[in-house]
Motif scaffolding. Structure first.
Motif, PDB file in Angstrom:
ATOM      1  N   THR A  28       0.807  -1.223   0.000  1.00 49.78           N
ATOM      2  CA  THR A  28       0.000   0.000   0.000  1.00 49.78           C
ATOM      3  C   THR A  28       0.839   1.272   0.000  1.00 49.78           C
ATOM      4  O   THR A  28       0.321   2.351   0.240  1.00 49.78           O
ATOM      5  CB  THR A  28      -0.925   0.015   1.228  1.00 49.78           C
ATOM      6  N   PHE A  29       2.116   1.133  -0.273  1.00 48.93           N
ATOM      7  CA  PHE A  29       3.009   2.296  -0.206  1.00 48.93           C
ATOM      8  C   PHE A  29       2.484   3.452  -1.036  1.00 48.93           C
ATOM      9  O   PHE A  29       2.501   4.611  -0.599  1.00 48.93           O
ATOM     10  CB  PHE A  29       4.402   1.878  -0.677  1.00 48.93           C
ATOM     11  N   SER A  30       2.018   3.183  -2.233  1.00 48.44           N
ATOM     12  CA  SER A  30       1.607   4.248  -3.150  1.00 48.44           C
ATOM     13  C   SER A  30       0.306   4.928  -2.750  1.00 48.44           C
ATOM     14  O   SER A  30      -0.114   5.890  -3.403  1.00 48.44           O
ATOM     15  CB  SER A  30       1.482   3.692  -4.566  1.00 48.44           C
ATOM     16  N   ASN A  31      -0.348   4.448  -1.704  1.00 47.02           N
ATOM     17  CA  ASN A  31      -1.612   5.047  -1.257  1.00 47.02           C
ATOM     18  C   ASN A  31      -1.436   6.128  -0.207  1.00 47.02           C
ATOM     19  O   ASN A  31      -2.425   6.776   0.181  1.00 47.02           O
ATOM     20  CB  ASN A  31      -2.525   3.969  -0.675  1.00 47.02           C
ATOM     21  N   TYR A  32      -0.222   6.323   0.255  1.00 49.66           N
ATOM     22  CA  TYR A  32       0.005   7.217   1.384  1.00 49.66           C
ATOM     23  C   TYR A  32       1.134   8.207   1.118  1.00 49.66           C
ATOM     24  O   TYR A  32       2.143   7.872   0.496  1.00 49.66           O
ATOM     25  CB  TYR A  32       0.358   6.409   2.636  1.00 49.66           C
ATOM     26  N   ALA A  33       0.931   9.415   1.639  1.00 48.90           N
ATOM     27  CA  ALA A  33       2.019  10.377   1.646  1.00 48.90           C
ATOM     28  C   ALA A  33       3.098   9.910   2.622  1.00 48.90           C
ATOM     29  O   ALA A  33       2.835   9.123   3.536  1.00 48.90           O
ATOM     30  CB  ALA A  33       1.500  11.746   2.067  1.00 48.90           C
ATOM     31  N   MET A  34       4.308  10.364   2.398  1.00 45.22           N
ATOM     32  CA  MET A  34       5.431  10.012   3.249  1.00 45.22           C
ATOM     33  C   MET A  34       6.121  11.279   3.745  1.00 45.22           C
ATOM     34  O   MET A  34       6.099  12.316   3.076  1.00 45.22           O
ATOM     35  CB  MET A  34       6.436   9.161   2.484  1.00 45.22           C
ATOM     36  N   ILE A  51       5.945  14.287   1.042  1.00 47.02           N
ATOM     37  CA  ILE A  51       5.605  14.106  -0.363  1.00 47.02           C
ATOM     38  C   ILE A  51       4.284  13.369  -0.445  1.00 47.02           C
ATOM     39  O   ILE A  51       4.022  12.448   0.342  1.00 47.02           O
ATOM     40  CB  ILE A  51       6.731  13.357  -1.111  1.00 47.02           C
ATOM     41  N   SER A  52       3.445  13.763  -1.383  1.00 46.05           N
ATOM     42  CA  SER A  52       2.130  13.149  -1.524  1.00 46.05           C
ATOM     43  C   SER A  52       2.241  11.717  -2.041  1.00 46.05           C
ATOM     44  O   SER A  52       3.303  11.285  -2.500  1.00 46.05           O
ATOM     45  CB  SER A  52       1.269  13.977  -2.475  1.00 46.05           C
ATOM     46  N   ALA A  53       1.148  11.001  -1.976  1.00 48.99           N
ATOM     47  CA  ALA A  53       1.138   9.594  -2.383  1.00 48.99           C
ATOM     48  C   ALA A  53       1.588   9.409  -3.824  1.00 48.99           C
ATOM     49  O   ALA A  53       2.343   8.481  -4.136  1.00 48.99           O
ATOM     50  CB  ALA A  53      -0.261   9.019  -2.190  1.00 48.99           C
ATOM     51  N   SER A  54       1.152  10.279  -4.706  1.00 44.36           N
ATOM     52  CA  SER A  54       1.515  10.168  -6.111  1.00 44.36           C
ATOM     53  C   SER A  54       2.837  10.845  -6.433  1.00 44.36           C
ATOM     54  O   SER A  54       3.370  10.682  -7.523  1.00 44.36           O
ATOM     55  CB  SER A  54       0.423  10.773  -6.989  1.00 44.36           C
ATOM     56  N   GLY A  55       3.335  11.624  -5.506  1.00 46.69           N
ATOM     57  CA  GLY A  55       4.599  12.312  -5.718  1.00 46.69           C
ATOM     58  C   GLY A  55       4.471  13.666  -6.387  1.00 46.69           C
ATOM     59  O   GLY A  55       5.484  14.307  -6.686  1.00 46.69           O
ATOM     60  N   ASP A  56       3.252  14.136  -6.607  1.00 40.08           N
ATOM     61  CA  ASP A  56       3.081  15.391  -7.344  1.00 40.08           C
ATOM     62  C   ASP A  56       3.125  16.617  -6.443  1.00 40.08           C
ATOM     63  O   ASP A  56       3.191  17.752  -6.937  1.00 40.08           O
ATOM     64  CB  ASP A  56       1.772  15.378  -8.134  1.00 40.08           C
ATOM     65  N   LYS A  57       3.074  16.408  -5.151  1.00 37.72           N
ATOM     66  CA  LYS A  57       3.134  17.529  -4.211  1.00 37.72           C
ATOM     67  C   LYS A  57       4.173  17.258  -3.137  1.00 37.72           C
ATOM     68  O   LYS A  57       4.293  16.138  -2.642  1.00 37.72           O
ATOM     69  CB  LYS A  57       1.768  17.745  -3.560  1.00 37.72           C
ATOM     70  N   THR A  58       4.929  18.302  -2.825  1.00 34.52           N
ATOM     71  CA  THR A  58       5.905  18.207  -1.736  1.00 34.52           C
ATOM     72  C   THR A  58       5.793  19.447  -0.865  1.00 34.52           C
ATOM     73  O   THR A  58       5.271  20.486  -1.295  1.00 34.52           O
ATOM     74  CB  THR A  58       7.343  18.079  -2.250  1.00 34.52           C
ATOM     75  N   TYR A  59       6.300  19.310   0.337  1.00 36.30           N
ATOM     76  CA  TYR A  59       6.353  20.447   1.250  1.00 36.30           C
ATOM     77  C   TYR A  59       7.614  20.315   2.086  1.00 36.30           C
ATOM     78  O   TYR A  59       7.893  19.259   2.640  1.00 36.30           O
ATOM     79  CB  TYR A  59       5.129  20.485   2.169  1.00 36.30           C
ATOM     80  N   THR A  69      15.741  17.669  -0.939  1.00 38.66           N
ATOM     81  CA  THR A  69      14.684  17.313  -1.881  1.00 38.66           C
ATOM     82  C   THR A  69      14.118  15.948  -1.519  1.00 38.66           C
ATOM     83  O   THR A  69      14.863  14.965  -1.428  1.00 38.66           O
ATOM     84  CB  THR A  69      15.219  17.259  -3.319  1.00 38.66           C
ATOM     85  N   ILE A  70      12.820  15.903  -1.325  1.00 36.08           N
ATOM     86  CA  ILE A  70      12.155  14.633  -1.053  1.00 36.08           C
ATOM     87  C   ILE A  70      11.597  14.086  -2.369  1.00 36.08           C
ATOM     88  O   ILE A  70      11.142  14.838  -3.231  1.00 36.08           O
ATOM     89  CB  ILE A  70      11.033  14.807  -0.005  1.00 36.08           C
ATOM     90  N   SER A  71      11.666  12.771  -2.518  1.00 39.93           N
ATOM     91  CA  SER A  71      11.129  12.124  -3.706  1.00 39.93           C
ATOM     92  C   SER A  71      10.698  10.715  -3.330  1.00 39.93           C
ATOM     93  O   SER A  71      10.917  10.273  -2.201  1.00 39.93           O
ATOM     94  CB  SER A  71      12.174  12.082  -4.831  1.00 39.93           C
ATOM     95  N   ARG A  72      10.092  10.022  -4.278  1.00 42.76           N
ATOM     96  CA  ARG A  72       9.668   8.660  -4.020  1.00 42.76           C
ATOM     97  C   ARG A  72       9.621   7.876  -5.318  1.00 42.76           C
ATOM     98  O   ARG A  72       9.438   8.447  -6.394  1.00 42.76           O
ATOM     99  CB  ARG A  72       8.302   8.637  -3.324  1.00 42.76           C
ATOM    100  N   TRP A 103      -2.602  12.846   1.122  1.00 44.03           N
ATOM    101  CA  TRP A 103      -1.992  14.168   1.319  1.00 44.03           C
ATOM    102  C   TRP A 103      -2.771  14.875   2.418  1.00 44.03           C
ATOM    103  O   TRP A 103      -3.819  14.384   2.856  1.00 44.03           O
ATOM    104  CB  TRP A 103      -2.022  14.975   0.013  1.00 44.03           C
ATOM    105  N   GLY A 104      -2.274  15.980   2.871  1.00 45.93           N
ATOM    106  CA  GLY A 104      -2.913  16.672   3.971  1.00 45.93           C
ATOM    107  C   GLY A 104      -3.511  17.999   3.563  1.00 45.93           C
ATOM    108  O   GLY A 104      -3.320  18.465   2.441  1.00 45.93           O
TER     109      GLY A 104
END
Length: 128
Positions: A28-34, A51-59, A69-72, A103-104
């Motif tokens: 389920t890794f891809s279902n959750y932000a990290m 980073i969001s579940a899909s990787g399109d958003k970071t903070y 830089t965070i990535s996944r 994401w939050g």
């Protein structure tokens, strides 16, 4: 049961770089932000990046903005934290964690209580 295992910590000189990895078990890794947090003994845990579940958003926290830089890679169930231009004040134990949702809203991703699984941590030490 989800397990998170960090690696890549170590000793670096100021101005140097390190890349942390966080390998997650389960499907389920891809279902959750990290997120990544860090903690210095005796001080409160500090948010670093998310980073969001899909990787399109970071903070990123202000303290690391422009340097980290965070990535996944969801195909490999792994999150990363690329740390450049390291400073002695970056010395800490770094933890990866799984956010409760994809994401939050607002500042939710910066709060540790919104994360339900944590790794064991990896030490990062930066010498001046």
């Amino acid at each position: 049961q989800v397990q998170l295992v960090e690696s890549g910590g170590g000793l670096a000189q100021a101005g140097g770089s390190l890349r942390l990895s966080c390998a997650a078990s389960g499907r389920t890794f891809s279902n959750y932000a990290m997120g990544w947090f860090r903690q210095v003994p005796g001080l409160e845990r500090e948010f670093v990046a998310a980073i969001s579940a899909s990787g399109d958003k970071t903070y990123d926290a202000d303290a690391v903005k422009g340097r980290f830089t965070i990535s996944r890679d969801n195909a490999k169930n792994t999150a990363f934290l690329q740390m450049n231009s390291l400073k002695p004040e970056d010395t800490a134990v770094y933890y990866c964690a799984r956010f409760r949702f994809r994401w939050g809203v607002g500042m939710e991703v910066t709060a540790g209580l919104n994360y339900d699984h944590w790794g064991q941590g990896t030490q990062v030490s930066v010498s001046s």
